[in-house]
Enzyme design. Structure first.
Site, PDB file in Angstrom:
ATOM      1  N   THR A 143       0.777  -1.113   0.161  1.00  0.00           N
ATOM      2  CA  THR A 143       0.060   0.108   0.082  1.00  0.00           C
ATOM      3  C   THR A 143       0.833   1.230  -0.007  1.00  0.00           C
ATOM      4  O   THR A 143       2.071   1.284   0.519  1.00  0.00           O
ATOM      5  CB  THR A 143      -0.919   0.019   1.219  1.00  0.00           C
ATOM      6  OG1 THR A 143      -1.439   1.345   1.618  1.00  0.00           O
ATOM      7  CG2 THR A 143      -0.287  -0.479   2.552  1.00  0.00           C
ATOM      8  N   ASP A 144       0.122   2.498  -0.738  1.00  0.00           N
ATOM      9  CA  ASP A 144       0.926   3.624  -0.460  1.00  0.00           C
ATOM     10  C   ASP A 144       1.203   4.072   0.905  1.00  0.00           C
ATOM     11  O   ASP A 144       2.016   4.987   1.164  1.00  0.00           O
ATOM     12  CB  ASP A 144       0.110   4.625  -1.276  1.00  0.00           C
ATOM     13  CG  ASP A 144      -1.212   4.886  -0.889  1.00  0.00           C
ATOM     14  OD1 ASP A 144      -1.665   4.224   0.134  1.00  0.00           O
ATOM     15  OD2 ASP A 144      -1.688   5.859  -1.376  1.00  0.00           O
ATOM     16  N   GLU A 145       0.214   3.718   1.852  1.00  0.00           N
ATOM     17  CA  GLU A 145       0.571   4.057   3.315  1.00  0.00           C
ATOM     18  C   GLU A 145       1.837   3.747   3.794  1.00  0.00           C
ATOM     19  O   GLU A 145       2.225   4.476   4.801  1.00  0.00           O
ATOM     20  CB  GLU A 145      -0.597   3.344   4.143  1.00  0.00           C
ATOM     21  CG  GLU A 145      -1.977   3.709   3.521  1.00  0.00           C
ATOM     22  CD  GLU A 145      -3.134   3.608   4.525  1.00  0.00           C
ATOM     23  OE1 GLU A 145      -3.030   3.753   5.583  1.00  0.00           O
ATOM     24  OE2 GLU A 145      -4.487   3.289   3.938  1.00  0.00           O
ATOM     25  N   TYR A 159      -1.528  -0.402  10.974  1.00  0.00           N
ATOM     26  CA  TYR A 159      -1.597  -0.806   9.895  1.00  0.00           C
ATOM     27  C   TYR A 159      -0.625  -0.625   8.751  1.00  0.00           C
ATOM     28  O   TYR A 159       0.129  -1.534   8.224  1.00  0.00           O
ATOM     29  CB  TYR A 159      -2.968  -0.384   9.022  1.00  0.00           C
ATOM     30  CG  TYR A 159      -3.166  -0.739   7.491  1.00  0.00           C
ATOM     31  CD1 TYR A 159      -3.197  -1.926   7.199  1.00  0.00           C
ATOM     32  CD2 TYR A 159      -3.200   0.296   6.843  1.00  0.00           C
ATOM     33  CE1 TYR A 159      -3.419  -2.369   5.996  1.00  0.00           C
ATOM     34  CE2 TYR A 159      -3.211  -0.003   5.303  1.00  0.00           C
ATOM     35  CZ  TYR A 159      -3.334  -1.411   4.821  1.00  0.00           C
ATOM     36  OH  TYR A 159      -3.666  -1.585   3.482  1.00  0.00           O
ATOM     37  N   LYS A 182       2.404  -3.463   7.085  1.00  0.00           N
ATOM     38  CA  LYS A 182       2.635  -3.575   5.846  1.00  0.00           C
ATOM     39  C   LYS A 182       4.045  -3.324   5.164  1.00  0.00           C
ATOM     40  O   LYS A 182       4.565  -3.854   4.660  1.00  0.00           O
ATOM     41  CB  LYS A 182       1.548  -2.992   4.890  1.00  0.00           C
ATOM     42  CG  LYS A 182       0.001  -3.140   5.117  1.00  0.00           C
ATOM     43  CD  LYS A 182      -0.407  -4.473   4.835  1.00  0.00           C
ATOM     44  CE  LYS A 182      -0.328  -4.594   3.078  1.00  0.00           C
ATOM     45  NZ  LYS A 182      -0.672  -5.940   2.778  1.00  0.00           N
TER      46      LYS A 182
HETATM   47  P1  NAD Z   1     -10.046  -6.664   2.677  1.00  0.00           P
HETATM   48  O1  NAD Z   1     -10.043  -6.425   4.028  1.00  0.00           O
HETATM   49  O2  NAD Z   1     -11.338  -6.366   1.794  1.00  0.00           O
HETATM   50  O3  NAD Z   1      -9.839  -8.513   2.339  1.00  0.00           O
HETATM   51  C1  NAD Z   1      -8.815  -8.819   2.978  1.00  0.00           C
HETATM   52  C2  NAD Z   1      -9.087 -10.408   2.856  1.00  0.00           C
HETATM   53  O4  NAD Z   1      -7.919 -11.110   3.582  1.00  0.00           O
HETATM   54  C3  NAD Z   1     -10.463 -11.075   3.397  1.00  0.00           C
HETATM   55  O5  NAD Z   1     -11.154 -11.809   2.576  1.00  0.00           O
HETATM   56  C4  NAD Z   1      -9.983 -11.866   4.795  1.00  0.00           C
HETATM   57  O6  NAD Z   1     -11.000 -12.570   5.281  1.00  0.00           O
HETATM   58  C5  NAD Z   1      -8.595 -12.019   4.470  1.00  0.00           C
HETATM   59  N1  NAD Z   1      -7.797 -12.669   5.627  1.00  0.00           N
HETATM   60  C6  NAD Z   1      -7.395 -11.554   6.699  1.00  0.00           C
HETATM   61  N2  NAD Z   1      -6.746 -12.307   7.566  1.00  0.00           N
HETATM   62  C7  NAD Z   1      -6.342 -13.478   6.994  1.00  0.00           C
HETATM   63  C8  NAD Z   1      -5.575 -14.437   7.359  1.00  0.00           C
HETATM   64  N3  NAD Z   1      -5.057 -14.296   8.563  1.00  0.00           N
HETATM   65  N4  NAD Z   1      -5.441 -15.796   6.658  1.00  0.00           N
HETATM   66  C9  NAD Z   1      -6.301 -15.511   5.560  1.00  0.00           C
HETATM   67  N5  NAD Z   1      -6.856 -14.723   5.231  1.00  0.00           N
HETATM   68  C10 NAD Z   1      -7.025 -13.564   5.955  1.00  0.00           C
HETATM   69  O7  NAD Z   1      -8.758  -6.134   2.014  1.00  0.00           O
HETATM   70  P2  NAD Z   1      -8.695  -5.556   0.696  1.00  0.00           P
HETATM   71  O8  NAD Z   1      -9.100  -3.933   0.567  1.00  0.00           O
HETATM   72  O9  NAD Z   1      -8.946  -6.057  -0.685  1.00  0.00           O
HETATM   73  O10 NAD Z   1      -7.016  -5.408   0.468  1.00  0.00           O
HETATM   74  C11 NAD Z   1      -6.300  -6.413  -0.029  1.00  0.00           C
HETATM   75  C12 NAD Z   1      -4.825  -6.194   0.146  1.00  0.00           C
HETATM   76  O11 NAD Z   1      -4.757  -4.944  -0.578  1.00  0.00           O
HETATM   77  C13 NAD Z   1      -4.136  -5.894   1.378  1.00  0.00           C
HETATM   78  O12 NAD Z   1      -2.994  -6.777   1.652  1.00  0.00           O
HETATM   79  C14 NAD Z   1      -4.298  -4.549   1.798  1.00  0.00           C
HETATM   80  O13 NAD Z   1      -3.091  -4.223   2.556  1.00  0.00           O
HETATM   81  C15 NAD Z   1      -3.817  -4.040   0.369  1.00  0.00           C
HETATM   82  N6  NAD Z   1      -4.290  -2.751  -0.250  1.00  0.00           N
HETATM   83  C16 NAD Z   1      -5.362  -2.559  -0.126  1.00  0.00           C
HETATM   84  C17 NAD Z   1      -5.985  -1.100  -0.445  1.00  0.00           C
HETATM   85  C18 NAD Z   1      -7.530  -0.771  -0.394  1.00  0.00           C
HETATM   86  O14 NAD Z   1      -7.590   0.726  -0.644  1.00  0.00           O
HETATM   87  N7  NAD Z   1      -8.318  -1.461  -0.215  1.00  0.00           N
HETATM   88  C19 NAD Z   1      -4.873  -0.169  -1.074  1.00  0.00           C
HETATM   89  C20 NAD Z   1      -3.690  -0.676  -1.092  1.00  0.00           C
HETATM   90  C21 NAD Z   1      -3.119  -1.954  -0.687  1.00  0.00           C
HETATM   91  P1  TYD Z   2      -9.933   5.094   4.440  1.00  0.00           P
HETATM   92  O1  TYD Z   2     -10.971   4.524   3.328  1.00  0.00           O
HETATM   93  O2  TYD Z   2     -10.087   4.355   5.857  1.00  0.00           O
HETATM   94  O3  TYD Z   2      -8.662   4.744   3.775  1.00  0.00           O
HETATM   95  P2  TYD Z   2      -7.221   5.165   4.246  1.00  0.00           P
HETATM   96  O4  TYD Z   2      -7.410   5.746   5.604  1.00  0.00           O
HETATM   97  O5  TYD Z   2      -6.459   3.977   4.159  1.00  0.00           O
HETATM   98  O6  TYD Z   2      -6.674   6.162   3.196  1.00  0.00           O
HETATM   99  O7  TYD Z   2     -10.006   6.570   4.535  1.00  0.00           O
HETATM  100  C1  TYD Z   2      -9.837   7.345   3.461  1.00  0.00           C
HETATM  101  C2  TYD Z   2      -9.942   8.775   3.715  1.00  0.00           C
HETATM  102  O8  TYD Z   2     -11.218   9.047   4.391  1.00  0.00           O
HETATM  103  C3  TYD Z   2      -8.895   8.957   4.946  1.00  0.00           C
HETATM  104  O9  TYD Z   2      -8.380  10.444   4.906  1.00  0.00           O
HETATM  105  C4  TYD Z   2      -9.780   9.089   6.362  1.00  0.00           C
HETATM  106  C5  TYD Z   2     -10.951   9.692   5.790  1.00  0.00           C
HETATM  107  N1  TYD Z   2     -12.227   9.067   6.266  1.00  0.00           N
HETATM  108  C6  TYD Z   2     -13.182   9.876   6.941  1.00  0.00           C
HETATM  109  O10 TYD Z   2     -13.352  11.195   6.794  1.00  0.00           O
HETATM  110  N2  TYD Z   2     -14.160   9.472   7.598  1.00  0.00           N
HETATM  111  C7  TYD Z   2     -14.506   8.088   7.734  1.00  0.00           C
HETATM  112  O11 TYD Z   2     -15.613   7.681   8.556  1.00  0.00           O
HETATM  113  C8  TYD Z   2     -13.588   7.125   7.407  1.00  0.00           C
HETATM  114  C9  TYD Z   2     -13.753   5.746   7.414  1.00  0.00           C
HETATM  115  C10 TYD Z   2     -12.412   7.586   6.610  1.00  0.00           C
END
Ligand code: NAD
Ligand code: TYD
Length: 344
Positions: free
Chosen positions: A128-130, A153, A157
């Site tokens: 992630t970019d985080e 988090y 990562k």
């Molecule tokens: P999500 O929370 O929707 O899904 C996570 C999945 O992992 C779920 O299906 C959960 O059951 C599974 N899981 C959790 N713990 C587990 C374990 N111990 N063993 C097996 N499975 C497990 O997440 P997402 O948003 O789809 O993110 C997927 C990946 O992408 C993550 O690694 C996240 O860090 C990364 N990512 C997400 C975003 C975003 O905006 N959502 C952005 C950049 C990177």
């Molecule tokens: P989020 O979807 O939690 O992603 P991330 O923190 O990983 O970027 O949040 C996106 C942005 O929205 C972040 O700046 C936090 C803000 N946010 C709110 O303002 N209100 C909310 O209830 C949530 C969940 C996030």
């Protein structure tokens, strides 16, 4: 036939990726390995299970369970692992970091070690970019920037990214890493900001904007991310990391305005509330490296937000049951006692 293990494939991005890969490659078999936490849902894959029955399998398991991971690799003759499995929500990591350290750090180690023991399987890590932390001025994070994560988090990562690189350098494991921006699209659990706000607005409930809402994010459409991961698996240089985002940024308030306009809902639903602890003000990625590999996003952030809103409008069957379950307790915990700000 290639045999892909997609860990975390029942989650948001993972399920979109599984659908993408099975649709685009007929010589591919996909095994989803997922613990099915609150965020992992078999409904996300129900169409996949029907449409691709012969080339798709599901294994319920924890990535921290070394024996179960080794068995899945062996039983399904896996040659490539793509690891999406993680605890993913910053607000949950602030309340309960424990599961984040276990799954995101230790779980990644278990997968790397299993890949090594199975004969140095190809391994791709979804990051992630985080991990760059929040960035100042108009800087865009490059893959070579120092990692400076600021939430539990993001720190978990970042720890995983370091382990992946260590396994490449030390054992020659054929690895790559992608660092995505804020993904949005179908099947995202409604704790993340865009699906939370769409579903709140559809229920005429207030949208809790943290602080002044001037935080900047790159909202990227999930299928653009899936396409990039596919490209990295085919053409990525081993040992390298690739940023993946739309390369554009908007404030959270701008995102909310697009979302409300698409829904035809009033701005009066916006509530500025007490900010998130340690809230990162800005993320922005330099995506020139993945673009040089031949990738280009199909959606800009406005199209991505509008397409996402339309999916939630059309798919109440998916999110209404979620919002009536565990989610209610979570919502009360995060938002129940949060101060509403009269002046953001
Ligand atoms: P999500 O929370 O929707 O899904 C996570 C999945 O992992 C779920 O299906 C959960 O059951 C599974 N899981 C959790 N713990 C587990 C374990 N111990 N063993 C097996 N499975 C497990 O997440 P997402 O948003 O789809 O993110 C997927 C990946 O992408 C993550 O690694 C996240 O860090 C990364 N990512 C997400 C975003 C975003 O905006 N959502 C952005 C950049 C990177
Ligand atoms: P989020 O979807 O939690 O992603 P991330 O923190 O990983 O970027 O949040 C996106 C942005 O929205 C972040 O700046 C936090 C803000 N946010 C709110 O303002 N209100 C909310 O209830 C949530 C969940 C996030």
């Amino acid at each position: 036939m290639r045999h892909l293990l997609v860990t975390g494939g029942a989650g948001f991005i993972g399920s979109n990726f599984v659908r993408w890969m099975l649709t685009h490659y007929t010589d591919l078999r996909v095994v989803v390995y997922d613990k099915l936490t609150y965020a992992g849902r078999l409904e996300n894959l129900q169409d996949v299970a029907q449409q691709f029955a012969g080339r798709y399998a599901f294994v319920r398991g924890d990535i921290c369970d070394a024996d179960a991971v080794a068995a899945a690799l062996r039983d399904h003759a896996i040659d490539t692992i793509v690891n999406f499995a993680a605890e993913t929500h910053v607000d949950r990591s602030i309340m309960d970091p424990d599961a984040f350290i276990r799954t995101d750090v230790y779980g990644t180690y278990v997968l790397l070690e299993a890949a090594r023991q199975a004969g140095n399987l190809r391994y791709h890590q979804i990051s992630t970019d985080e991990v760059y932390g929040h960035i100042e001025g108009d800087h865009r994070s490059k893959e070579t920037d120092i990692l400076a994560p600021r939430s539990p988090y993001a720190a978990s990562k970042a720890g995983a990214d370091h382990l992946v690189n260590a396994y490449h350098i030390t054992y020659g494991l054929p690895t790559t890493i992608s660092r995505g921006a804020n993904n949005i699209g179908p099947y995202q659990y409604p704790e993340k900001v865009v699906p939370l706000f769409v579903t709140n607005a559809l229920n005429d409930e207030p949208l809790p904007v943290y602080g002044d809402g001037q935080q900047r994010r790159d909202y990227e459409y999930v299928l653009d991310h899936c396409q990039a991961i596919d490209l990295i698996l085919r053409k990525g240089v081993l040992g390298e990391t690739y940023n993946v985002g739309s390369g554009t940024e908007i404030t959270n308030l701008e995102m909310v305005e697009i979302l409300l306009d698409e829904l035809g809902k009033p701005r009066s639903l916006i509530r500025h509330v007490e900010d998130r602890l340690g809230h990162d003000r800005r993320y922005c990625l330099d995506v020139s490296k993945i673009m040089a590999l031949g990738w280009e996003p199909d959606y800009n952030h406005e199209e991505a937000i509008r397409a996402t809103v339309r999916w939630y409008v059309a798919n109440r069957w998916w999110w209404e049951p979620i919002r009536s379950g565990e989610f209610k307790e979570y919502y009360a915990r995060v938002y129940g006692n949060r101060k509403v700000l009269s002046q953001p």
